[in-house]
Enzyme design. Structure first.
Site, PDB file in Angstrom:
ATOM      1  N   TRP A 165       0.869  -1.181   0.000  1.00  0.00           N
ATOM      2  CA  TRP A 165       0.000   0.000   0.000  1.00  0.00           C
ATOM      3  C   TRP A 165       0.900   1.224   0.000  1.00  0.00           C
ATOM      4  CZ3 TRP A 165      -0.307   3.868   3.830  1.00  0.00           C
ATOM      5  CH2 TRP A 165      -1.177   4.917   3.464  1.00  0.00           C
ATOM      6  N   GLU A 219      -2.989  -2.986  -2.550  1.00  0.00           N
ATOM      7  CA  GLU A 219      -4.134  -2.432  -1.803  1.00  0.00           C
ATOM      8  C   GLU A 219      -4.564  -1.057  -2.311  1.00  0.00           C
ATOM      9  OE1 GLU A 219      -3.312  -1.899   2.390  1.00  0.00           O
ATOM     10  OE2 GLU A 219      -5.396  -1.385   2.850  1.00  0.00           O
ATOM     11  N   LYS A 255      -7.082   2.378  -2.599  1.00  0.00           N
ATOM     12  CA  LYS A 255      -7.697   3.259  -1.606  1.00  0.00           C
ATOM     13  C   LYS A 255      -8.399   4.404  -2.302  1.00  0.00           C
ATOM     14  CE  LYS A 255      -6.495   5.754   2.609  1.00  0.00           C
ATOM     15  NZ  LYS A 255      -5.602   5.795   3.765  1.00  0.00           N
ATOM     16  N   ASP A 297      -9.634  -3.384   1.641  1.00  0.00           N
ATOM     17  CA  ASP A 297      -9.708  -2.802   2.984  1.00  0.00           C
ATOM     18  C   ASP A 297     -11.105  -2.206   3.151  1.00  0.00           C
ATOM     19  OD1 ASP A 297      -9.621  -0.682   5.035  1.00  0.00           O
ATOM     20  OD2 ASP A 297      -7.465  -1.050   5.108  1.00  0.00           O
ATOM     21  N   HIS A 344     -11.686   1.595   2.536  1.00  0.00           N
ATOM     22  CA  HIS A 344     -11.061   2.244   1.384  1.00  0.00           C
ATOM     23  C   HIS A 344     -11.987   2.553   0.224  1.00  0.00           C
ATOM     24  CE1 HIS A 344      -6.581   1.407   2.399  1.00  0.00           C
ATOM     25  NE2 HIS A 344      -7.268   1.900   3.410  1.00  0.00           N
ATOM     26  N   ASP A 385     -12.119   6.660   6.501  1.00  0.00           N
ATOM     27  CA  ASP A 385     -11.243   5.514   6.770  1.00  0.00           C
ATOM     28  C   ASP A 385     -10.618   5.678   8.159  1.00  0.00           C
ATOM     29  OD1 ASP A 385      -9.688   3.237   6.350  1.00  0.00           O
ATOM     30  OD2 ASP A 385      -8.068   4.364   5.419  1.00  0.00           O
ATOM     31  N   ASP A 388     -10.439   3.660  10.765  1.00  0.00           N
ATOM     32  CA  ASP A 388      -9.783   2.504  11.373  1.00  0.00           C
ATOM     33  C   ASP A 388     -10.164   2.302  12.840  1.00  0.00           C
ATOM     34  OD1 ASP A 388      -8.096   1.289   9.227  1.00  0.00           O
ATOM     35  OD2 ASP A 388      -7.289   3.320   9.134  1.00  0.00           O
ATOM     36  N   ASP A 416      -6.997  -4.585  10.128  1.00  0.00           N
ATOM     37  CA  ASP A 416      -6.276  -3.323   9.931  1.00  0.00           C
ATOM     38  C   ASP A 416      -7.053  -2.179  10.572  1.00  0.00           C
ATOM     39  OD1 ASP A 416      -4.675  -1.255   9.178  1.00  0.00           O
ATOM     40  OD2 ASP A 416      -5.225  -1.294   7.051  1.00  0.00           O
TER      41      ASP A 416
HETATM   42  C1  RNT Z   1      -3.856   2.627   4.844  1.00  0.00           C
HETATM   43  C2  RNT Z   1      -3.940   1.181   4.560  1.00  0.00           C
HETATM   44  C3  RNT Z   1      -2.785   0.349   5.043  1.00  0.00           C
HETATM   45  C4  RNT Z   1      -2.333   0.737   6.438  1.00  0.00           C
HETATM   46  C5  RNT Z   1      -1.314  -0.210   7.054  1.00  0.00           C
HETATM   47  C6  RNT Z   1      -0.667   0.394   8.262  1.00  0.00           C
HETATM   48  O1  RNT Z   1      -5.023   3.295   4.574  1.00  0.00           O
HETATM   49  O2  RNT Z   1      -5.130   0.663   5.045  1.00  0.00           O
HETATM   50  O3  RNT Z   1      -3.105  -0.990   4.957  1.00  0.00           O
HETATM   51  O4  RNT Z   1      -3.404   0.836   7.313  1.00  0.00           O
HETATM   52  O5  RNT Z   1      -0.430  -0.616   6.112  1.00  0.00           O
HETATM   53 ZN    ZN Z   2      -5.365  -1.472   4.936  1.00  0.00          ZN
END
Ligand code: RNT
Ligand code: ZN
Length: 418
Positions: free
Chosen positions: A186, A227, A229, A260, A263, A295, A297, A326
């Site tokens: 990513w 990954e 986003k 994710d 994302h 996002d 988290d 994550d």
């Molecule tokens: C960031 C991504 C990524 C990170 C990690 C720390 O938006 O989700 O995966 O959260 O690599």
């Molecule tokens: Zn992620």
């Protein structure tokens, strides 16, 4: 709750599910075999152990300064061991490149497997697999929020070298531990404001990936994931590695796509994407997270989307979907964050394993949708908790909130002294 009561509740639940043709024993056997990759970065708010640079940006943000975060690999491993002891079932650990264990600082394009030796030895001892990630943020060379798509050739090459170095480390982790290490790329790359040359940035990202991924490794050692986003803080107008970009790249180069949960646009859900993407890529990596308005988290809770994700994992192909977590919350005890999120993932998977999906699918295909809805709603209140409690008991971890006193004791004796 006494052992006798937990068992009694389980036996009743088992009969109740059996009436619907569902075998709880079989579901528990499957659950026990399903690994969940815990993300090391919940343990220290994505800071890492490079002595030279501190944690994010990259447009990601961990808020809070709850006391006791791990400051060294030894502390982080101790915290993880304590968290693992409170989580039933199979675990893996997902590491980032900045979690290296070296006495002296090492530049990111110079890291080698030996800098992760202590992690590999520890993982072997714990009998767990490792997953890995390059860290393309929280570094002076990433200050512009451009890394693999940087227009300056020297900066771009630095990050290409970093990703190459990470793939060698990942391959070594997989070779040593005899389980493929998933190497997820990513990058935060993007533009804050109106962007002129989107195409140029995407061309550079593609070229960098081609260069970084040129070396090939046996699939049983490591596998690459990419990954996408939607946007990050400071790159609101254009994210170079968007959904279309990486879906295309993953299909063309036979890579894993990482989905994710945070994302995509707020009303888009990854549970709907799994079955679509799996038609065109061999494997998927999940970053299970909980976006609140963006996002953000947040710690994963047992909500409808988590249950929907778990249903897709179970109903599609368990071997083609890898589950990673994550999220990062620095406002609460970090062990609780790991334990709550991982247990919720397992509860969602167990819930899905305890559903007669084939039966419901028949109703759907014969347009008996009223019956389908009614039965699915009945299942919401079946005793999933009694089955999960039994799973915890069988696996030798505290049942229900019984793990809280253990965490509190650990906070008192270990975390509060840091
Ligand atoms: C960031 C991504 C990524 C990170 C990690 C720390 O938006 O989700 O995966 O959260 O690599
Ligand atoms: Zn992620």
């Amino acid at each position: 709750m006494t052992h006798a009561l937990i068992e009694q509740r389980y036996q009743q639940a088992r009969e109740q599910y059996a009436e619907w043709g569902v075998d709880t024993e079989k579901a528990l056997e499957t659950l026990a075999q399903l690994p969940i990759s815990l993300h090391c970065w919940q343990g220290d708010d994505v800071t890492g152990f490079e002595q030279s640079h501190g944690g994010p940006s990259g447009g990601i943000l961990s808020t809070g300064n709850y006391p006791g975060k791990a400051r060294t690999p030894v502390e982080l491993r101790r915290d993880l061991e304590q968290a693992f002891a409170l989580i039933p079932g199979r675990k893996r650990l997902n590491l980032h490149a900045v979690y290296l264990d070296t006495p002296e600082p090492v530049e990111r394009n110079q890291i080698r497997p030996e800098h992760f030796q202590s992690w590999i030895d520890w993982a072997a001892e714990q009998r767990i697999g490792l997953d890995f990630n390059p860290t393309c943020f929280g570094h002076p060379m990433a200050a512009s929020q451009l890394t693999l798509s940087h227009p300056d050739e020297a900066v771009r090459q630095f990050w290409v070298e970093h990703v190459r170095a990470c793939r060698r480390i990942a391959a070594e982790m997989g070779r040593r531990l005899q389980t493929p290490c998933i190497m997820n790329i990513w990058v935060p790359d993007g533009f804050k404001d109106v962007t002129v040359d989107r195409a140029g940035a995407r061309e550079r990202l593609e070229r960098s990936l081609d260069e970084a991924l040129a070396e090939s490794f046996p699939k049983q050692w490591m596998r690459d994931a990419v990954e996408p986003k939607l946007f990050g803080i400071g790159v609101e107008s254009c994210t170079v590695g968007s959904a279309e970009f990486y879906l295309g790249y993953a299909i063309r180069h036979h890579l894993m796509l990482c989905l994710d949960a945070g994302h995509f646009h707020p009303t888009e859900v990854i549970s709907d994407k799994i079955s679509a993407v799996l038609r065109f890529v061999d494997e998927i990596l999940l970053h299970v997270s909980r976006p609140v308005r963006w996002d953000s988290d947040h710690v994963v809770v047992l909500d409808d989307e988590l249950r929907a994700i778990a249903r897709e994992v179970v109903r599609q192909d368990l071997r083609r979907i890898h589950i990673g977590l994550d999220y990062f919350d620095g406002t609460i005890n970090r062990l609780i964050a790991w334990v709550v999120g991982t247990r919720n993932m397992q509860k969602a998977l167990l819930g899905a394993l305890l559903e007669p999906a084939a039966e419901w699918s028949r109703l759907e295909q014969t347009f008996r949708n009223g019956c389908k809805l009614a039965l699915m709603e009945e299942f919401r209140t079946l005793p999933l908790g009694a089955v999960y409690d039994w799973f915890c008991l069988r696996e030798g971890v505290p049942v229900g909130a019984g793990y809280l006193p253990v965490v509190e004791e650990y906070e008192r004796t270990v975390l509060s002294r840091r």
